[in-house]
Each structure stands twice: as C-alpha cells, then as structure tokens.
Scaffold this active site. Structure first.
Site, mmCIF file in Angstrom:
data_model
loop_
_atom_site.group_PDB
_atom_site.id
_atom_site.type_symbol
_atom_site.label_atom_id
_atom_site.label_comp_id
_atom_site.label_asym_id
_atom_site.label_seq_id
_atom_site.Cartn_x
_atom_site.Cartn_y
_atom_site.Cartn_z
ATOM 1 N NE ARG D 96 -3.036 1.166 -0.495
ATOM 2 C CZ ARG D 96 -2.867 1.611 -2.114
ATOM 3 N NH1 ARG D 96 -3.815 0.343 -1.737
ATOM 4 N NH2 ARG D 96 -3.005 1.474 -3.020
ATOM 5 C CE LYS D 163 4.894 34.699 -2.465
ATOM 6 N NZ LYS D 163 3.939 33.910 -1.952
#
Lengths: 275, 275, 275, 275, 275, 275
Positions: D96, D163
């Site tokens: 898995r 930014k």
C-alpha cells in the site's frame, strides 16, 4: 514489530554503552575474536532469541549468531540456547543488553505458559493487558504469545474497552456502546466492563461484542456466562493468579486477562559464557 | 535525568495511545473536566510521582497534579498519593502509562528498602546493577535511590569493572588494571572482579580501587575483607537474596550488589480513582 | 492525534523554512507585528483549522489564532475562517505550510461531504481507505470525519482485512478466517474480501464479521445483501464515484469505501490576507 | 534527496504498519516467497519507481525489485512497470505504501507533462510552486522534473521572492530589492512579484533578476515582456490552467508557475498483482 | 563511539547537502566513477580517517576507502592519507564534510602532540577539558587521545569535580566531599578544585581522590605537590600554554588540563584530489 | 534558524549532562536559586547571546536571562554581557554548554570583524565558506554576519558553484554552465571557479553570474576584474589572511571568501560568575 525491535535495541545500547565501554576499550584489542554461548541456568520457556541477535547485529553486522532453540520452546538448565562469534569488543558491549532482554522475555513466556497449562482443556484463553514495561510493549506482548497466551488490544488505538468512567460520561451502558459504535472504525469490536449481572444484561441488550466480568466471584461469572449465552465473548478480569485461574476458567469464560504476566516479571537466569 | 524522563514518557505514550484512545474519543466530551486520585492499594515505598506528573503534563500542560507524598516515603493501603485535575480525555489517556511507571518504580523502591533494612547497622550499602529494564535505566536507578539503596555505575561508560574476560584478554589481573589505569579518564576508579583469595591478593597488589568478591562464601568474604584491610572498597556480588543479605553484610564488605532489585520487579498495586 | 500533528507540522516547517526565510529575514523587521485573515475563495467544508493554528504556534507560541468557524462547517466564498496576529516574520514563515494543510484537509472534507450527501437517507456510510498521502494519514482520516464520513481501519495493525492473497495462502476463506480468529487480538473484527456470491456464502459460513463486496455489480450486491441477511456488515468497494454511489447505497450495503476521498484531493482555495 | 526518501519511507511504513500487519502475520507463513508485478491500469508518465523500491528495501533488503521502465517514461495500460520477489509478508506489508507513493508521483508527472506539451515550441518553461503535500516536497518536486517541468525554489531558504507584504514592509520595490541584495547570499537571484506595468518598471529599475507577473492579463504580460526586454527573467503566475497555458506562453514569458501540479494531484491507477 | 559517529556524520551531511548538491546533480552523470586521494598539505598528526570513511559510507556503502596512515601517525606535506573510489556524485557530495571533520580532528591531535612533547620525561599527562565544539565532544576527545593526550571526564555524568560554587553551597570542602561520597556511584573518584594551600590541606583532610590546583603559580604548585605527597592525584589547571607547560609539569603535578586543545582548534590543511 | 538552535542546544546538553551532573546533584539543593553574570575576560565582538539563553531555557523555562549587549556589539574586558537567575542546579548544568557556544561564536564574529575592518572603504565584502564545524553551520554563519561579514551559500543545495571536477565532467566551462542553467531552479545564480584569465574569458562568454578567481595573484585578479568589467560578480578565494586581504580587496573584486573565519576559530574568554 521490526521497527520496535530496532528502536528498543538502539535505545538500550545507547543507554548502556554511551560513549563506550571504557573497560573493554582499554584492555581488549580491537582485533580479538571470541566465541560465546548463551546458557540456561534453570528450566524455562525461551523467548527473545531474535531480539538478542538484533542487539549484536546492531553493534556489528559481522557478528555471527546461531540459534539452537526457537522462541516458545522449553529449555532445561544447562542447555545452550545460541552461540555467537565475533569481535570480542562487540560481544562484551552487547552482552548485558542482550541478556536483559532475553531474561525478561523468557520470564514472561515462562509465567504465561504456567497460566496456559493451568487452564488446559477448559477452552479459556489467557490474555495479557496493557500493564507492560513502558517502551517494551511490543516485546512483552510477543513474549506472551511465545508462552502460549494471546494478546488483548495492543493499546488504546486498536480496541474499544468501555470502562466505568466512560459509562458515567455517556450516561449508561447503552448510550456508551451506541456512541462508540457510531464513531470508531467498524473493524473494532466493542468491549464493555461490567461489575454485576444487571450491567451484564444491559451490555447484552446494547449489543456489546465482548463483555468483561470485572472482579466477579466464580458464581457470578457462571451466571453471567449463562445469561450471555454465546451472544458476546466473555473476559474474566481482576485478581487472577495461578491458584485461582483454573476455577475461573471452569466458569466457562472465553478469556482470562492477567496483568501479572507483564507487570511483575521474574527474569530467568541465563549466562553468556565465553569459550 | 529530565531528558530521560521526556524520552521515556514520550515513547510510552506513543506506544499506548498511537493515533488516539478510540473509546474515550468516541464517548467523552472534549470539554469535560475530571478530578482523580492515585490511591495505594497496599503498603509500600513510593517512587515516581514526578514521573507520573510528567506523563500527564506531556499530554496537556494544563493538567494540575498535586503530590501528597514525596518519593522515598512509606505509604499505607488507602493513602492518596496525589490528586490531579484536568481534561477527562487527557486523564483517561495518561492513566495506564502513569500507573505502569509508578507501580514499577515503587516496586523497586519497596524491595530496595527491604534489603536496606536487612543490613541496617552493619555499615554495608545496597547497590544496584545494570540488570534494568531496557530503556528505563534512569528510572530504575532513581527508584533504587528512593528506596535507600545506592547506584553502581550507570553504564559501561562511567565505571571500570574488570571481569574474567578482561583479565584473560590482558593476561592477568595486574596487566588488566595497569592497562585500564593507562587509558580511562582519571576520574574513574578501577574495580576488579575476583573469585578467590589469590585473585584478591593480586588485585590489592595491582592497586585496585574496588574489589568485587564474586560468588564467594561468607567465610571467604570475611578473609578477603581482612586481607584487603581498607586498601580498597569491597563489593559482594552473586546470589544475594533477602535471606542471606544480613550475613553477607556482617562479613564487613562495603557494598552488596543485588540484581533482583531491578530485574525481577513486582509492581505495587495503585489505582487511579475518578471522583 | 496530537503527536501526529506535532510531527507533521514540524516536518513541514523544516522542509519549507530550513535555515530561514531569506527574503523576510532580509526585509522585515523582527519587531513588526501583523494581523492576517484566512479567507475562503470558494464555497467548501472547512477542516484543519486547529492544525493551521498549530503551525503558527510551533513557530511562536505568542501568535494569537482565533477560529471563526469550526471544522466540519460549511463556509462560503469570502468568509473569514480565522484571524491571527503576531510577529510578521512568523506569520510569513508559517503561511504556506498552514495553507497547504488547510487547503488539502478542506478539500478532503468537501469531497467527502458530497459523497455523504449523495447517499443521504439510504443508511449507508461512506468510509475512507488506506490510500492517503504518506505521512499525512492522521490528518487525511480526520478530514474525512469532518466531512461526515467514517474511518475504515487506520492501518494494517488495527483491523483485519483478508484479501485474495491471504485466502490463497491459507487455502480458502474458511481457513483464512479461522487462522485470523486464532491469532489476532479478540478486539478486532474479521473482514474478508469477496468477489462473487459463492465467496460471500463461504464468508458467512466461516463467521466473518464484515464482508467486503469487491467490484460487484449493483445486482450482485443486492443479492449478496439478501444472502448475508444481517449476519455480517457489508462493505461495497471498487470503482465508486459520485455518479454511481447512490445506486450502490440503495443495494442495502452498510458501508461504501471510496479511495478517491484521499488519493485524489483537489485543494480548496484559501488566501491569507495581511491587514 | 536520499535522506528525504529514507525519512518519507520510514514515516509512511510506521504509519501504515505500526506493530504489524495483523492479518498477514496470522495467515501467511514467514517462509513463503512471492513474486509480484506493478501493472499500469491506465496510460501515464511514470515517476517514483526507485521510491517504490526503497519501500520494500526498507522492510527487507533481500527483496528483489527490478524496474522495467524508467521515471519519466510514458507507459500504457497493461504495461508492467516493475516486478519484485521476496518474502510474501514483506511484499504484503509494503504494497500500500509503495502504491500510494508511486500513484501520487506518477499523477504529478503526468499532469506536468500535459502542461509541458501544451507550451511546446514557445520557449516557456513550466515550473512548480511550494504548494506541495506537507512532508513530501522532495518527491513532489522530483515528479515535476520527471514530467518535464522545472523546479522553482525548493523552500524559503534557497530563493528570494519579494511579495506584496515584503514591499509594504520595506516601503517600496526599490527598497525591498536593495535590502535583500544587501543581506542574502550572493548565490541567490532576487525575484519580485509585480501586479501592473508600473511595478514592473520599478522592478527593472531596481535591478531585479526575475520579475513575477502576478495575475496579469495576457495583454499586460505581452507589454511587460516588451518593457523588460531581456533584462530579467519573467514568470507568469496565478490562475494558470491547461486551457489558458498556451496563450500565456505565447506572451513571451520565460516561466509559468502552476500550483495545481502538486496541490491537486489525481493519483494514477496502478495495481500490484501477485503471481 | 560508533553511535556518536553515526549521529555526527548524519547531521553534518544533512546540513551540507539538504535536498541535494544542485551543481553536481546538474552536471555529473550518475554513472561516473571517480578515484580521489586525501593529501596532506602540511606536516601534522592525523586523526579521523575512520570518521572520514564513515562520511562516504553513510552516503553510499559501495564507496571504497583505503587508509594508508593510521590515526595518531605523523604525516608529512604531500603524503597521501587515504584513497577512495566510487560514484563521482557521492565523492563530491561527501568531500567537504569529510575534510571538515578530518582537518579539525587532525588539528586537535597535532596541537595535543605538541603539548605532550613539551612535557616529555616529566611524568605529567596532558588532559583535555569539556571545552569542546558542541555536538562533537566524542570526536574532539578521541583526537586528543590520538595526539597522545588523555581524557578528563567526558561530561558531567562520569566524573565528580567539586568547584567553588559547590563548596559554597555545601558550606566547605569537607562537607562537599562528604556529600558527594555519600551520593555518587562508588565507581567515580572525587576531584576538588582548590585555589590555595589552605584549600589543598582541607581537600587532603577530607580524602579527595584528585586535587585540582586552579590558577596557582608554579611555586604554589610545588608546595601543593609536597603537601599532598601522593595521597591524591594532582591536576594543574588554568592559563596553560605551550610556553609555560614544561615548567608546570616540572612542579610534579600528575595531570595538566588544557582547554585550548579543543576550544581553539586550528584546522590542518588537507586536500581531496580527484585523479 | 530556530530549529537549528533547538537541535544544537539539545544535542550539546545531552552530550554534556547525560543522566545528570552527579556533582551538583549530590551537593546542591534543588531549591537553591542563584544569580550569575557572563563576563568578558578580554575585548571582542559578542555573538551568541540568544543561543546562550536558549541553553538555559531548554533546561528550565523559568531561568531568567537578561542580555545587556546585543550580538554584533563590541565589548571590553570586564563588561557584563548578560545576567541570569534561576535554579542553581540548572545554572550549573547549563554553564559549560552556554560558554562553549558563546565563546566560539564570539571568536568567529571577532575574527570576521578584523577582516571586515581591513577592507574598509574598498567596496569588497568578506564572505564565509562551507568550512564550518560539522553540525554548527547555522551558528557559525550567523556569527559571521554578526561580525559584519556576509554569507556565501549555506550548503550544496542553495548555490551553484562549478568547480574543476564539474568542468572536467561536463567537458568545459561553457558546457558546465549550460548544463547547470538547464537544471537548477532559476532562483540560483551560477558561479564558476576559474584559475587563469583564459578560464575567466570562457566564464564570461558562457554567461556566468559569479566568477571565482581561485588562488590568483593580485595582478591576475586586477586583470580579471578589468576583463569581466561588471558583467559578473567576482570572488577572490584561496590563501586569504589578514596580512594580504587589503591588497586583494584593492584589486576590485566584489567578494573575498575566507575559510579561516570558521575552520580555525580561537574562542574568546568569557566567564560565568556566580554572585
């Protein structure tokens, strides 16, 4: 379980060796090779040989470790459980940790086997509890299996056990069971602790999968088993000892949980002899 | 020791709780507050109350934990050792780990105290060994001190103990002691294991700081103590139990080491009762 | 779950920040305080607000984080989910990690809620699988619950699911179920995967607690449910999507497992706006 | 990247296996050896085969894992990606986790390849963002490269991106760029986010190395590229999808960053079939 | 010491490599094999060759590393210390960390050897202190031994050193020594710091095992040694340098501790040359 | 950097304290509170005061630590750098680790400041290298900044530096630069090492962002700077010392890297005095 073994072995070696075995480092040459045997000094059920091997391999992958017995087998005083060969420095540094693990695990397996033998033929299974040495639960529970017992839930995450406080918080057994059924993964059974037949009846009515009979007398347990009549598994719990365990098993319960298997371990006596 | 407590508590909680106490999370509201008491179910010497507190504080720093006794004190059946108050979810999740630690540590302290009482007045000290539960050595050794015992070396790094194999590797006691003296930090004493009076004499001659009398009879120990005559500390080791410990102490040895203090612990009985 | 949150948040911050946010450290003063809002840029079910808070608190316990919504609630585009205030440097350093977690968890909750709504009134439960993002299982499964779904087993340790390979290894369904019953803790139910009605019958006969109907047609599932007749829980599995899930639920199965809930997550859009 | 793979694989296995795969341990013999194949159930670009191998090797170094395709290659439904052979217990325990990693990574590579194909011939590069699954960034970014994309900065530590908030804190674009130039290692370029042509001009004047054109229209981007005229790299950012990406590329920007590559991954379908 | 080497090497490689050597990964093929030599660029005492080997083996167990010299040996400018062969990528990634460790450790060994040579024939031993680079103590102390020095206690846990503050807290030297004797494992010697002859006398009277003569003049030390007359080991401490160390040794002290051995290390010059 | 500080402080305390400061635990009462001062014993530039505070706070969050100077300031012999107050046991246990860190970091800052002063007015910047103490890079590089220097790349992950071996592997400077440009994140500049003017010309032609002038004479550097004429940053490297650094700066290079700043640190002298 292999990750737990790695963690336990690493922690135990760090704890014991720290910066080094000052005695051996001062005296024993790095080039000396030795052979040693793990010898039983009394009769017992052995458990933990792979863990003992992991101790030496964690120190030095070149150490050779050969098991002569398998976990779960009965050994007698004087039996050689395994022999090993490798750097003397590594053998001396791993000796105490390997023995501490092997002696504890074999102690657990041996006591478990005594309980299992005591209920032989009754159909009851001996199961452990969460009363294990902190950090060692994987090994403690493995040793119970090696001794013929079975495991109860491993921790709080893989089994539902509704106790007195949960019942009080939920406002009754039925509400507590319904609440758990609603929330926990459907892969888990719902076990509920009961203290008397009235609570047993409530647990049956609420559809409990397993009913724990907590600190009941043998008579009460007999009546509880009759009342439940196969609609749930039954587990006897509280005050179980070797004297009383057979009588408990004869009440017809499916499971008998024994805290002492892991909370009061008597180490068996094993020596590591250098040849 | 605080880093060890943090590690042990963290490991034990991870092991027991994993992703969560599925039962309590399903049933108990996150906002419920509870009060609980740790109650002695038998008489014993308590040890580990701060560690128990650390368990709950690791889960939730807002839990209040008030000690009523101090480590090392004698408690009687029914005594409340401490009370605590906080989120019901946290109390239920920490309960088993806190009890597992407290019951083991108190078991060690109680047994140690029995050995200490048995040698009372002789001048001998009871000391522990490295036969501790892997990962729990710091707590096991702390509990020995709480019970009135003293600690032998903590691990292979903080004490020199020259055993049979070292002597063989070095080619004799004198060479082994000289080798160690040459290499190990001068802050460490040199202890050597001896099996008979001849070896004791060699150890004296080589200037050992501590001489272990390994598996000797009481008579041999008496003679060894005379021979040594204060030139080194003496430690009796091997086969020590409560029946025999007084006689051993009366041989005049300074130290008596007892593996059973930590390798075969009987947990004392303590309950956490919610009020 | 708190230990998982700590681990996940720590790992994610280390991964993103490393030795530091070079841009902010060069430009933003250490003493600047800022206020910011987490704002929904679309409609969704929110999940992970406490985890987002944990991100900032892991960086700096002094950051104030106030939730305006609770996990599991429906939010609309423009809603402020939470506001926070603290050191500008810490807010800027935590922003991306907090959003990555919150957007993923809300994406899972939102998709789950759609599946849950689609089966409304049928009595079927939507459950997740082990197809989660490696390392994030605790959060992925929590988000499923926030969306109204239920959890299947958490991992291989807390549930028994007998698949094709196990059946082959054991030599049949009956033997596989018996083997598991014999070995696993009694707290766990036994679930078995079946591919046709013949296997369903075998599973019933062997006493399976839960029967998975793997990749069956709706007709087959109707007949399987009739055959089982309440003697075991039923779980539909394989090829489940939003178009088909209602029909599946109407076959009468108890549980429908949906891998896509966690293996193909579409992050919802959330911004952190500085004020 | 090898340390990241080790960490991720270890964490994922611990999370899934915990104390053990109770089903397989109960049913499958420790001595059984199995062979299995990883089979594509649809067409996609594969990524993560070495990581899948690492999963099994972490459990057991004796598992043989043979790749048939290489990361970055296109596979078709039915193709065998790799075969493996080893202890059945280990194969079942690793299945898995290996699939979860491989399916996610291949999903990222496949989506990236679609974006790359869409801009083919324009000279623009597709780059990723920091919107990755927490803890999995190294693998997410590797998968982008396998799909033909390029990496933006890995975290806050290895790239400067100024930014809006930084500009506000510094008092303007020029001051922010100067501040960064003054402080960060000279090995890093200075990238600045701009929202209109006026800001683009300021960025050029301040000597930005890279200019991000944030949420601009195609027309604005065309003009920005003309204005910049090769004096800085240009990056288009915001609202990029497969429909619009070609037009964006045709504006002449150098880089187009796409958050969806890693924040909204659709796992590809892969099975592990035992033979 | 092996666990310390593992920890140090892992930490140093993580710190230097992080997600990868971007330069080499971009330019050097994964399949290229290289051969390199570690070459001395000046004369010195080498220490750390096994640690350097561990760096490369931690990255890739297939790298071949062959030592030509052994730790503690004197090497001359131009000597090849070791050669190695393996993946070019791994050699380039390990180069800096291996050199940083080897150059520091050899620097310590070389300086230590100078102090040892300076006291040659006097009977005094040069010992180190706890003034080591944080995290590197095991290697720093190993390098002192490689240079012919001896180790003082490793940390606060494996040696008793009663300083001014302890004496003040206890109310005098006698009380402090008695307190320590009462509490610490009997495997540890008791060392006490003294500042004048009066304190030396008190230390003798209280039975100190080791007496540190702190910042005394040579004359004071001569008198202290006479006063002690072999009843305790003596350690000169404070202001020791290469100019003064011989005079100090000639006062007759047993040990001379030198903080500079590890707190002010001059790295020796070593290159890694690719062939 | 805060995660690095936590790791370094934790590792250093574990290394020094282990199971405990046996001396202080035996002698100093747990309830004693003390006040201490960190006092400069010579003139230097201080660095590391917050790290020293972190040491004590890691042991006990209740210790009060008040800085009197700030990192980067010049202190004079006798200046009190900070005072602290708290549990005597904690102050004694943290003393050595705090001093080891503070003395090393201040040593680095002080030496850096000397280099910076030596090039004052030339426009050249002093930068560090990756020749740091393994595990301590974050602190070493911080201390360089405190002394007025600038940081080169932190590790192999955040800067491209093409060296001789890379050039050989790629088949020339142009190919190496092109390969790197193609692969590494666009946020990183490309630096290339050159040994003569011919290589400088190749680097210019290939568009290198930074050109390292490795072990060139001052004359060669003057000509290289002229040749480059502002098209790339220039870095002088190799054999830089305080005597020569001014001349190097006057060649017109932008950056001068100095390995000795961190590989050969002379600890400054600081005492912790208890009041």
């Amino acid at each position: 379980m292999q990750f737990d073994i790695e963690r336990i072995v690493h922690t135990a070696l760090m704890e014991d060796i720290g910066l080094g075995d000052v005695t051996s480092m001062a005296i024993v040459s790095r080039d000396t090779t030795m052979r040693a045997e793990l010898v039983a000094k009394e009769d017992f059920i052995v458990a933990g040989l792979d863990v003992a091997a992991a101790v030496f391999h964690h120190l030095d992958s070149h150490v050779r470790f050969e098991k002569i017995f398998l976990d779960g087998q009965k050994v007698k005083r004087g039996d050689v459980l395994a022999w090993l060969k490798g750097s003397a420095l590594m053998l001396l540094q791993g000796e105490r940790v390997a023995l501490n693990l092997l002696q504890r695990m074999s102690g657990i397996a041996t006591l478990t086997a005594r309980f299992v033998a005591a209920v032989d033929g009754t159909g009851a299974n001996i199961v452990d509890t969460r009363k294990t040495a902190p950090g060692l639960r994987a090994l403690d529970k493995y040793a119970v299996r090696a001794g013929g017992g079975r495991n109860h839930r491993i921790g709080l995450f893989d089994g539902v056990l509704i106790k007195e406080n949960h019942i009080a918080a939920a406002g009754g057994i039925a509400a507590a069971i319904a609440g758990a059924r609603e929330q926990v993964p459907h892969t888990l059974k719902i076990e509920v602790e009961t203290r008397d037949l009235d609570e047993v009846q409530q647990a049956i009515d609420a559809g409990a999968d397993v009913i724990m009979l907590d600190n009941m007398t043998n008579d009460e347990m007999v009546r509880a088993v009759e009342l439940i009549d196969g609609r749930a598994l039954t587990e006897a719990s509280g005050g179980v000892n070797l004297e009383r365990v057979r009588e408990i098993a004869e009440t017809g319960v499916n499971l008998i949980s024994v805290g002492a298997l892991t909370h009061s371990v008597v180490a068996v006596d094993i020596s590591m002899l250098f040849k």
